[in-house]
Write an enzyme that holds these catalytic residues in place. Structure first.
Site, mmCIF file in Angstrom:
data_model
loop_
_atom_site.group_PDB
_atom_site.id
_atom_site.type_symbol
_atom_site.label_atom_id
_atom_site.label_comp_id
_atom_site.label_asym_id
_atom_site.label_seq_id
_atom_site.Cartn_x
_atom_site.Cartn_y
_atom_site.Cartn_z
ATOM 1 N N TYR A 119 0.862 -1.181 0.000
ATOM 2 C CA TYR A 119 0.000 0.000 0.000
ATOM 3 C C TYR A 119 0.901 1.234 0.000
ATOM 4 C CZ TYR A 119 -3.026 3.726 1.696
ATOM 5 O OH TYR A 119 -3.700 4.910 1.822
ATOM 6 N N GLU A 205 -3.368 7.616 -3.871
ATOM 7 C CA GLU A 205 -3.344 6.333 -3.168
ATOM 8 C C GLU A 205 -3.163 5.207 -4.175
ATOM 9 O OE1 GLU A 205 -5.887 4.611 0.482
ATOM 10 O OE2 GLU A 205 -7.067 4.944 -1.320
#
Length: 219
Positions: A119, A205
């Protein structure tokens, strides 16, 4: 302004970032079979495009199989069936509520041999007035769940200025990157930082940031 995944990736391609080829479909998939020949595969990844997270773990109001809003197709026939099942269906995720969101856009992307998933995000920490990088080896998971259950898997790096993007070599060990992978990671962060500033984004993101079996990092 929220962007769909395919829109965000089209923007980020301008910043020399490693992004797999793909094709978006709005409203219908009439040309999917023909255009699959121009997308590297199989496998292909068929992705519902809605403004909500947790798509892969979601469920459809009218289920056509047991999988969620991100599915892998191993044949052209599978890709068409999956895309047809998603289009004009309602996808329900943790972020949509029980009413879900209507899927009228689908993104078909080339597949790759995934070894690990990370991530990665860049955002402004308003308390410190600094840009912050968040990275975790728990890619593909809901980051809120990771923060709640295993916060030690989240790493936070602050940037004082764009001329000095310092990323400690200690991060390589924490994230279990090889030297080659870590070099790619730092270049990706640098290019994402530039994109963040030039686009005037509030959040970028990447979930997941993929590491392939041949040590290539891909958004």
């Amino acid at each position: 302004m929220n962007l769909h995944e395919y829109q965000a990736k089209n923007l980020l391609r301008k910043y020399n970032l490693p992004i797999l080829e793909g094709k978006s479909y709005i409203g219908n998939i009439d040309n999917l079979r023909k255009e699959l020949k121009n997308i590297k595969g199989p496998p292909w990844v068929i992705k519902s495009q809605i403004h909500a997270g947790g798509r892969g773990a979601g469920k459809f109001l009218k289920p056509f199989n047991e999988k969620g809003g991100v599915q892998i197709a191993s044949t052209s026939e599978d890709a068409q069936k999956i895309a047809k099942g998603m289009m004009d269906n309602t996808l329900i995720t943790k972020q949509t509520g029980e009413e879900g969101r209507l899927v009228n856009r689908i993104y078909v992307e080339a597949g790759c041999e995934i070894d690990r998933e990370y991530y990665l995000s860049i955002l402004l920490d308003r308390n410190q007035s600094k840009l912050m990088l968040i990275v975790s080896d728990a890619g593909g998971m809901n980051i809120e769940d990771v923060a709640e259950t295993t916060p030690e898997r989240l790493q936070y790096i602050y940037f004082d200025n764009k001329e000095n993007l310092m990323i400690s070599d200690n991060l390589q060990k924490k994230l279990k990157f090889s030297i080659n992978e870590f070099s790619q990671f730092k270049e990706i962060v640098s290019n994402l930082y530039r994109a963040y500033v030039e686009i005037d984004a509030s959040l970028i993101e990447i979930n997941p940031l993929v590491v392939t079996k041949d040590e290539k990092l891909i958004l």
